[in-house]
Design a protein around this motif. Sequence first.
Motif, short mmCIF file in Angstrom:
data_model
loop_
_atom_site.label_atom_id
_atom_site.label_comp_id
_atom_site.label_asym_id
_atom_site.label_seq_id
_atom_site.Cartn_x
_atom_site.Cartn_y
_atom_site.Cartn_z
N PHE A 1 -29.55 -0.09 -13.15
CA PHE A 1 -30.04 1.29 -13.07
C PHE A 1 -29.59 1.97 -14.35
N GLY A 2 -30.40 2.87 -14.86
CA GLY A 2 -30.04 3.42 -16.15
C GLY A 2 -30.80 4.67 -16.51
N PHE A 3 -30.46 5.21 -17.67
CA PHE A 3 -31.05 6.45 -18.17
C PHE A 3 -30.88 6.46 -19.67
N GLN A 4 -31.92 6.85 -20.38
CA GLN A 4 -31.87 6.81 -21.84
C GLN A 4 -31.20 8.03 -22.46
N ALA A 5 -30.69 7.83 -23.68
CA ALA A 5 -30.20 8.93 -24.51
C ALA A 5 -30.31 8.53 -25.97
N PHE A 6 -30.38 9.52 -26.82
CA PHE A 6 -30.35 9.27 -28.26
C PHE A 6 -28.92 8.98 -28.69
N PRO A 7 -28.73 8.23 -29.76
CA PRO A 7 -27.38 8.04 -30.30
C PRO A 7 -26.92 9.33 -30.99
N CYS A 8 -25.68 9.32 -31.46
CA CYS A 8 -25.13 10.51 -32.12
C CYS A 8 -25.80 10.74 -33.47
N LEU A 9 -25.56 11.91 -34.04
CA LEU A 9 -26.22 12.29 -35.29
C LEU A 9 -25.87 11.32 -36.42
N ALA A 10 -24.63 10.87 -36.51
CA ALA A 10 -24.25 9.94 -37.59
C ALA A 10 -25.07 8.67 -37.52
N THR A 11 -25.34 8.17 -36.32
CA THR A 11 -26.16 6.97 -36.18
C THR A 11 -27.61 7.26 -36.54
N VAL A 12 -28.14 8.40 -36.12
CA VAL A 12 -29.50 8.77 -36.50
C VAL A 12 -29.63 8.91 -38.01
N GLU A 13 -28.60 9.45 -38.65
CA GLU A 13 -28.63 9.62 -40.11
C GLU A 13 -28.67 8.27 -40.83
N SER A 14 -28.24 7.20 -40.16
CA SER A 14 -28.24 5.89 -40.80
C SER A 14 -29.65 5.34 -41.01
N PHE A 15 -30.65 5.87 -40.29
CA PHE A 15 -32.01 5.35 -40.45
C PHE A 15 -33.04 6.44 -40.70
N THR A 16 -32.61 7.65 -40.98
CA THR A 16 -33.55 8.75 -41.24
C THR A 16 -33.20 9.50 -42.51
N GLU A 17 -34.23 10.14 -43.08
CA GLU A 17 -34.02 11.20 -44.08
C GLU A 17 -34.05 12.53 -43.33
N PRO B 1 -32.68 23.10 -26.42
CA PRO B 1 -31.66 23.06 -27.47
C PRO B 1 -32.08 23.83 -28.71
N LYS B 2 -31.09 24.43 -29.36
CA LYS B 2 -31.37 25.30 -30.49
C LYS B 2 -31.62 24.52 -31.78
N ASP B 3 -31.25 23.22 -31.83
CA ASP B 3 -31.51 22.43 -33.03
C ASP B 3 -31.50 20.94 -32.66
N PHE B 4 -31.82 20.12 -33.63
CA PHE B 4 -31.95 18.68 -33.42
C PHE B 4 -30.64 18.07 -32.92
N ASP B 5 -29.52 18.45 -33.52
CA ASP B 5 -28.23 17.89 -33.14
C ASP B 5 -27.91 18.21 -31.69
N HIS B 6 -28.20 19.43 -31.25
CA HIS B 6 -27.92 19.79 -29.86
C HIS B 6 -28.89 19.09 -28.90
N LEU B 7 -30.07 18.72 -29.37
CA LEU B 7 -30.97 17.92 -28.54
C LEU B 7 -30.38 16.53 -28.31
N LEU B 8 -29.81 15.92 -29.36
CA LEU B 8 -29.15 14.63 -29.19
C LEU B 8 -28.01 14.75 -28.19
N TYR B 9 -27.22 15.80 -28.34
CA TYR B 9 -26.09 16.05 -27.43
C TYR B 9 -26.57 16.23 -26.00
N ALA B 10 -27.61 17.02 -25.80
CA ALA B 10 -28.13 17.26 -24.45
C ALA B 10 -28.63 15.97 -23.81
N SER B 11 -29.27 15.11 -24.61
CA SER B 11 -29.77 13.85 -24.06
C SER B 11 -28.62 12.98 -23.57
N GLN B 12 -27.51 12.98 -24.31
CA GLN B 12 -26.35 12.19 -23.88
C GLN B 12 -25.72 12.76 -22.62
N MET B 13 -25.72 14.08 -22.49
CA MET B 13 -25.17 14.68 -21.28
C MET B 13 -26.06 14.36 -20.07
#
Length: 657
Positions: free
Chosen positions: A352-368, A403-415
């Motif tokens: 059983f599971g639920f998805q989330a985005f990784p943290c911002l540092a990990t996203v920065e590893s593959f994005t501009e 969420p007010k910005d991209f970073d807080h969207l990542l945080y909300a997904s993890q919560m």
Amino acid sequence: FGWDWGPRIPDMGIWRPVSLVWGNKARIEDVLMLQTHENGVVYLDPEVTLDVFDNEGCTCGSGEDYSIEVFVTDPKGNQYLQDEATGTIVIEEPMLWMPHGYGEQRLYQVLVELCDGEGNLLDSREFRIGLRTMTMNRDKNEWGENFCHEVNGQKVFAMGADYIPEDCILSRTNAARTRKLLEDAVLANHNCIRVWGGGYYPEDWFYDACDELGLIVWQDFMFACANYELTEHFEENISEEIIGQIKRLRHHASLGLWCGNNEMETQTLDRCWKPSQKQFIDYCKIFDYIIPKLVKEYDPQAFYWPSSPSSGGNYDNPWDEARGDMHYWDVWHGEKPFTDYRKYHFAYLSEFGFQAFPCLATVESFTEAEDRNIFSRVMEMHQRNRMANGKILKYLSDTYRYPKDFDHLLYASQMLQEEAIRYGVEHFRRHRGRCMGTVVWQLNDNWPVASWASIDYYGRWKALHYGEKRFFAPILISCEEEGEITQRPSCVQEPGPLAISAKLHVANETGEELEGKVIWSLRNMKGEILEEGTEEVLVSAYDGVWLSKMDFSTYNPLEIYLSYEVVSEGEVKSFGTTIFAAPKHMKFADPKLTVAVNGDEITINAAAFAKNVELQTDNPDALLSDNFFDMNPGTKVVKIVRGEVKEVKARSIFDIG
């Protein structure tokens, strides 16, 4: 190739060692070590198979005499030899192997030596074993059947995760990386791991680490989500594969069971992959006859299970809630609310599971910078499930403010991810005995990606993994609440009276009786106490107790929360909080979080109730003793477990938007 968490990058070629084996006269082909446990004594019966060569190096039936000696050494260095008359090795004061959290992981060294008639050493084999009995208890109970790991007679509540390949480029894997991943699983109180049948058979170092760390291995054979056409050639092919893996792995203390496949019994039964009538029948031939017959021959003391999920095979209602194991996906794929878990009492939940985005540092590893929008092409390429971003936003809309910005969207997904799994695990742990397993999909990633993993590709813990450390803890206090979330999840529904209540439960997954007290406080958003109470509790080993239901219906659910803890011998064993409405509607006060770093400690101060406090450090690879936690107003100290940290910022749900 690929999956809904991994890219399509086909690996090719020889990716594990290949050896040319030769011998002088004879060599050891295989060793099977059988165990008999009787009245506190362990009897080991080694069965050694030889290859005997003629002068051309070919296997033959030479009549030359050979001697085989087996030496067993215990963890203290004491050596045991075979009885000359019976060939049995008798260990009268065995040091048993137990899973993590249930005892020590004691391992015995086995050395097998083959000599010719003149005493010359021809070959040797060395490996480790654990002295233990291991099976799945399927005794009848008042709801149906047990389905639980039983080790040395002790029923184990399985708490762990599903393991997928560690890298989409297989040559990147190594023993140190695997060891760290499994150590981090144990740090989060895991006691088992399921090797999922859609990947590959891990290296020896994986199982060595599981032996040492006490992780029970649920081992799928490598069949998953497909139809297989049974031919004579295919039967020969898979039989060689299965025999080889059984011989390689059967001596490991951590090996808990062999499972035929992933999800094929249910998918064949519901015609998911449009099987022909022959393939429909072939399924039973492969997984209910061929494979179990091989397991019985080559690992006769092991437990075999035909599929995951299953109720025992032969298409006998594999979705039965009260028998066998279950994969439950209505929360997430079915978009049901987290409260839906409470409708079920699965005997054993293996996915059983639920998805989330990784943290911002990990996203920065593959994005501009311009890619940092979850619907950018790069972000969508790193989201392999086409419907997942929409599901995350759907659950987000049910739970949090936008969420007010991209970073807080990542945080909300993890919560969201942590909350979903916590809701399920706490419910199932409150019903220990009826349910005996919560194995979360999934532990790890094979590249940087949005996924169900609790640890991302770079080994960084998501909020879920920190949450697992808390709700997989041996002693757990949890709350079964009633409020807006359970009775009127949409604020535009017709209003009516709400029952606001809480029922606390203490689970004790230790071998010692727990004597302590539960302290609870009903508080407003500033953290000021409105009501409070204390109750003495006595919880038997491997059991749980419910406390009396508390009614808070006179309060506004948007303005209150409940905090609670269980204290024993002056130590807080478990702490938690509960709210009675969706966080997006709660009237949170600003907790005015402050943090200070002093050596290996981080001190956090909160002026009001702070929910889901994340400590963001200047080192994304740092590991903390706790994170993404709830706080009453006051001070909390967190240890820096791994990595150097100089600067820390803190945020909570109050800061989302």
